[in-house]
Design a protein around this motif. Structure first.
Motif, PDB file in Angstrom:
ATOM      1  N   CYS A  91      33.450  30.786  46.976  1.00  0.00           N
ATOM      2  CA  CYS A  91      34.758  30.285  47.431  1.00  0.00           C
ATOM      3  C   CYS A  91      35.213  31.065  48.663  1.00  0.00           C
ATOM      4  O   CYS A  91      35.679  30.474  49.649  1.00  0.00           O
ATOM      5  CB  CYS A  91      35.787  30.406  46.307  1.00  0.00           C
ATOM      6  SG  CYS A  91      37.444  29.870  46.777  1.00  0.00           S
ATOM      7  N   ARG A  92      35.045  32.377  48.626  1.00  0.00           N
ATOM      8  CA  ARG A  92      35.446  33.198  49.775  1.00  0.00           C
ATOM      9  C   ARG A  92      34.633  32.823  51.019  1.00  0.00           C
ATOM     10  O   ARG A  92      35.186  32.691  52.116  1.00  0.00           O
ATOM     11  CB  ARG A  92      35.257  34.683  49.436  1.00  0.00           C
ATOM     12  CG  ARG A  92      35.707  35.628  50.554  1.00  0.00           C
ATOM     13  CD  ARG A  92      35.456  37.082  50.191  1.00  0.00           C
ATOM     14  NE  ARG A  92      34.054  37.300  49.848  1.00  0.00           N
ATOM     15  CZ  ARG A  92      33.580  38.446  49.358  1.00  0.00           C
ATOM     16  NH1 ARG A  92      34.389  39.460  49.146  1.00  0.00           N
ATOM     17  NH2 ARG A  92      32.290  38.572  49.073  1.00  0.00           N
ATOM     18  N   PHE A 136      44.391  34.763  48.492  1.00  0.00           N
ATOM     19  CA  PHE A 136      44.367  34.238  49.858  1.00  0.00           C
ATOM     20  C   PHE A 136      45.793  33.857  50.259  1.00  0.00           C
ATOM     21  O   PHE A 136      46.674  33.709  49.398  1.00  0.00           O
ATOM     22  CB  PHE A 136      43.455  33.006  49.930  1.00  0.00           C
ATOM     23  CG  PHE A 136      43.818  31.931  48.929  1.00  0.00           C
ATOM     24  CD1 PHE A 136      44.765  30.952  49.241  1.00  0.00           C
ATOM     25  CD2 PHE A 136      43.239  31.921  47.662  1.00  0.00           C
ATOM     26  CE1 PHE A 136      45.111  29.986  48.314  1.00  0.00           C
ATOM     27  CE2 PHE A 136      43.595  30.953  46.728  1.00  0.00           C
ATOM     28  CZ  PHE A 136      44.522  29.985  47.048  1.00  0.00           C
ATOM     29  N   PRO A 137      46.049  33.665  51.566  1.00  0.00           N
ATOM     30  CA  PRO A 137      47.393  33.268  52.001  1.00  0.00           C
ATOM     31  C   PRO A 137      47.762  31.887  51.446  1.00  0.00           C
ATOM     32  O   PRO A 137      46.975  30.941  51.550  1.00  0.00           O
ATOM     33  CB  PRO A 137      47.274  33.221  53.530  1.00  0.00           C
ATOM     34  CG  PRO A 137      46.074  34.046  53.863  1.00  0.00           C
ATOM     35  CD  PRO A 137      45.141  33.915  52.715  1.00  0.00           C
ATOM     36  N   ILE A 143      42.317  24.812  51.261  1.00  0.00           N
ATOM     37  CA  ILE A 143      40.908  25.215  51.368  1.00  0.00           C
ATOM     38  C   ILE A 143      40.380  25.586  49.985  1.00  0.00           C
ATOM     39  O   ILE A 143      39.300  25.153  49.564  1.00  0.00           O
ATOM     40  CB  ILE A 143      40.741  26.395  52.355  1.00  0.00           C
ATOM     41  CG1 ILE A 143      41.152  25.963  53.762  1.00  0.00           C
ATOM     42  CG2 ILE A 143      39.309  26.914  52.339  1.00  0.00           C
ATOM     43  CD1 ILE A 143      41.135  27.090  54.791  1.00  0.00           C
ATOM     44  N   ALA A 144      41.164  26.382  49.266  1.00  0.00           N
ATOM     45  CA  ALA A 144      40.753  26.795  47.918  1.00  0.00           C
ATOM     46  C   ALA A 144      40.651  25.593  46.995  1.00  0.00           C
ATOM     47  O   ALA A 144      39.714  25.474  46.196  1.00  0.00           O
ATOM     48  CB  ALA A 144      41.754  27.805  47.359  1.00  0.00           C
ATOM     49  N   GLN A 149      37.591  21.635  43.797  1.00  0.00           N
ATOM     50  CA  GLN A 149      37.265  20.240  43.468  1.00  0.00           C
ATOM     51  C   GLN A 149      35.776  19.954  43.658  1.00  0.00           C
ATOM     52  O   GLN A 149      35.133  19.380  42.786  1.00  0.00           O
ATOM     53  CB  GLN A 149      38.075  19.294  44.351  1.00  0.00           C
ATOM     54  CG  GLN A 149      37.736  17.823  44.129  1.00  0.00           C
ATOM     55  CD  GLN A 149      38.479  16.902  45.082  1.00  0.00           C
ATOM     56  OE1 GLN A 149      39.623  17.145  45.407  1.00  0.00           O
ATOM     57  NE2 GLN A 149      37.817  15.845  45.536  1.00  0.00           N
ATOM     58  N   HIS A 150      35.218  20.357  44.802  1.00  0.00           N
ATOM     59  CA  HIS A 150      33.835  20.003  45.097  1.00  0.00           C
ATOM     60  C   HIS A 150      32.833  20.782  44.255  1.00  0.00           C
ATOM     61  O   HIS A 150      31.824  20.229  43.819  1.00  0.00           O
ATOM     62  CB  HIS A 150      33.520  20.246  46.576  1.00  0.00           C
ATOM     63  CG  HIS A 150      34.262  19.350  47.514  1.00  0.00           C
ATOM     64  ND1 HIS A 150      34.755  18.118  47.138  1.00  0.00           N
ATOM     65  CD2 HIS A 150      34.594  19.508  48.828  1.00  0.00           C
ATOM     66  CE1 HIS A 150      35.359  17.563  48.178  1.00  0.00           C
ATOM     67  NE2 HIS A 150      35.281  18.381  49.207  1.00  0.00           N
TER      68      HIS A 150
END
Length: 599
Positions: A91-92, A136-137, A143-144, A149-150
């Motif tokens: 994820c990062r 994260f911001p 984005i997260a 989801q994917h």
């Protein structure tokens, strides 16, 4: 005509099944509610108790993420939760790919482990409760959410529930603090009790001391409030044997472990065993990890996606790695084009396809695809979720078979899971087996495994009954003049390809879809259809959805280009009595507006 008695009038936003804490579907009972959900309208969104878990982050997970941010985050942070450091790292990496302006101080991983592991708590050592949070911001939440989801690799709601309680009690701690003493606790109270998940006979109401348990307590323990998590290892093994086809009897876990293998249903590929079966937290996770591992094994080459697929399969191949070649019609002409490219020296890592496809229920020519794969050395990944191995044998043509166990394998719509199978006869098997053995993490949460094992015990008989019901509904819809087209493997022009894979006693599955000649007809039919309505499929109850609006609302023109109409309605047929189900569909057809009302 007598007034219609509506049995399935479930309020918008209610879980499906209703009042089920870990349900994987949600009620969107009218056409307008589905559009409202997609448009983000308050009257729908505010009522959402839950949603499909990869699209709607469960409120328990949201709550746990908030707790972590409050105790370990900075102002303006959000968190996304994953089962391991490795899944969180992916994820990062996706964050940095999508937003190169971010740096390591803004997107960081915190690992939470049980301090009590040092005390060798039996339960904690069996289930290994851990969570890795990506902080994260907050303004980059999309984005997260896209990665969540994917990839399908986020934590399950049951994992979050269990771990949040340990976190609140100071037992689940951030990894860097593990050298400090922490209080030992065996977890939330409801898990501490030693009970069996294999209570089957009436005498099991006795608690072993001669006293009879309170029946309510018995029901709670039998159906999952108190779980004997020591059964986890055997539950996972039973699930893998069911996916392998070697365990088909509807028996308790104890009996299942003692049974000989069912040779009649084992996937008919020489050398195949349950050792070639891998469990994942979701069906999409099995696809995501198949794609990831095939890029590792075969090199950074494009993928081919053949036939109009479920939305995230295509997105995965487009967003992770070198991209993909999309053949959205699944036609022989497209295979001709692929062959021309291959002859010209183009190389691909893998071809992804569904058997049959969702939502058009078309069957790809797997035999021809296999021949191309062998000649030009790419792998074939087949998603058998819709067909399922009781009905079809696709492993003979695939290197990798993936499936969503959330669907008909479970049936109860209350747990997620994914399966992945390697074909030991495939040319690339040794390479793939080595790749999987190096990379694989079992991230299917213990409680989810226990639910999934129990739900799947009767899956063979359910699949047979659901298939018979779906054929009956196909006949009803096909006979009506206002129905434009019915999509079902049995009536599809691609039926010959389906028949090549159909098992001797296999049916045509429980999923079908239909379009109407006019939008008012589609809306009237859907709104008058007395089934529950929401996302997902393979449920024990019939579940209907204006699928294209729900899955592709932002790309309806793109869908149309591939022959997928915006007003298509998808039906996942359940276990109801056939005559009653047929009547339900006929009544909805009878409710279509007259010609003059459509003007």
């Amino acid at each position: 005509m007598s007034p219609m008695v509506v049995e399935n009038d479930v309020e918008v936003g209610e879980s499906l099944p209703p009042a089920t804490e870990h349900a994987v579907s949600v009620s969107l009972p009218t056409w307008r509610a589905n559009v409202g959900y997609e448009e983000g309208e308050e009257w729908v969104i505010s009522k959402m108790k839950t949603g499909y878990p990869r699209f709607f982050i469960h409120k328990i997970i949201q709550s746990f993420a908030k707790d972590i941010v409050e105790s370990h985050g900075r102002e303006g942070d959000s968190a996304m939760l994953f089962p391991t450091h490795a899944t969180a790292s992916r994820c990062r990496d996706f964050f940095f790919q999508q937003a190169p302006d971010l740096d390591a101080s803004q997107v960081r991983i915190l690992d939470f482990l049980p301090a009590a592991e040092r005390a060798r708590s039996d339960e904690l050592s069996i289930i290994s409760p851990r969570v890795s949070a990506v902080l994260f911001p907050q303004q980059r939440f999309n984005i997260a959410k896209t990665f969540w989801q994917h990839s399908g690799d986020g934590v399950s709601s049951r994992r979050a529930e269990y771990c949040q309680q340990l976190f609140k009690e100071g037992v689940l701690v951030e990894a860097s603090t593990l050298n400090q003493p922490a209080r030992v606790c065996k977890g939330p109270r409801r898990y501490q009790k030693k009970t069996s998940i294999d209570l089957d006979a009436p005498e099991d109401l006795s608690n072993g001391s001669g006293e009879v348990q309170d029946p309510t307590q018995f029901v709670e323990e039998r159906f999952g409030r108190n779980l004997d998590l020591s059964k986890t290892k055997n539950a996972k093994l039973a699930i893998r044997r069911r996916i392998a086809g070697s365990l088909t009897a509807d028996v308790s876990l104890t009996e299942a472990m003692a049974l000989d293998q069912d040779a009649t249903r084992t996937r008919p590929v020489a050398g195949f065993s349950e050792d070639d079966v891998y469990l994942y937290p979701t069906g999409m996770s099995s696809i995501f990890n198949a794609h990831r591992n095939l890029l590792r094994a075969k090199g950074q080459l494009k993928a081919v996606v053949y036939g109009f697929p479920y939305i995230d399969t295509l997105k995965i191949t487009e967003k992770f790695g070198p991209g993909s070649q999309f053949y959205g019609f699944g036609s022989s002409e497209e295979l001709d084009d692929l062959e021309k490219q291959l002859e010209g020296g183009e190389k691909f890592a893998a071809l992804f396809t569904e058997f049959p496809t969702n939502p058009l229920l078309r069957s790809p020519d797997l035999e021809r695809i296999r021949k191309l794969a062998d000649k030009y050395d790419f792998c074939v990944v087949v998603d058998e979720t819709i067909g399922n191995f009781i009905n079809v044998n696709v492993l003979q043509y695939a290197d990798v078979v993936v499936s969503s166990l959330t669907k008909v394998f479970s049936g109860d719509s209350n747990v997620m899971g994914g399966g992945l199978v390697l074909n030991p006869k495939a040319k690339n098997y040794a390479l793939l087996k080595r790749t999987w053995n190096e990379d694989y993490e079992d991230n299917h949460w213990a409680e989810d495994s226990i639910f999934l094992e129990r739900n799947s015990r009767d899956f063979v008989s359910r699949i047979d009954r659901i298939g018979a019901n779906a054929e009956a509904i196909c006949d009803v819809l096909s006979a009506h003049p206002r129905v434009k087209q019915v999509n079902y493997p049995k009536t599809s022009p691609t039926r010959p390809f389906y028949e090549k894979c159909r098992n001797p006693n296999g049916g045509y599955g429980g999923l079908l879809s239909a379009t109407f000649h006019t939008r008012p007809d589609a809306i009237a039919f859907f709104d008058n259809l007395d089934t529950v309505k929401g996302p997902s499929l393979g449920t024990n109850f019939t579940l209907s959805s204006p699928y294209v609006i729900l899955a592709h609302y932002g790309e309806l023109d793109w869908c149309k280009k591939w022959g997928v109409e915006a007003d298509l309605i998808r039906f996942s047929v359940g276990l109801e009595e056939t005559a009653k189900l047929v009547d339900t569909f006929k009544r909805a057809l009878d409710a279509l507006p007259g010609e003059e009302e459509q003007q």
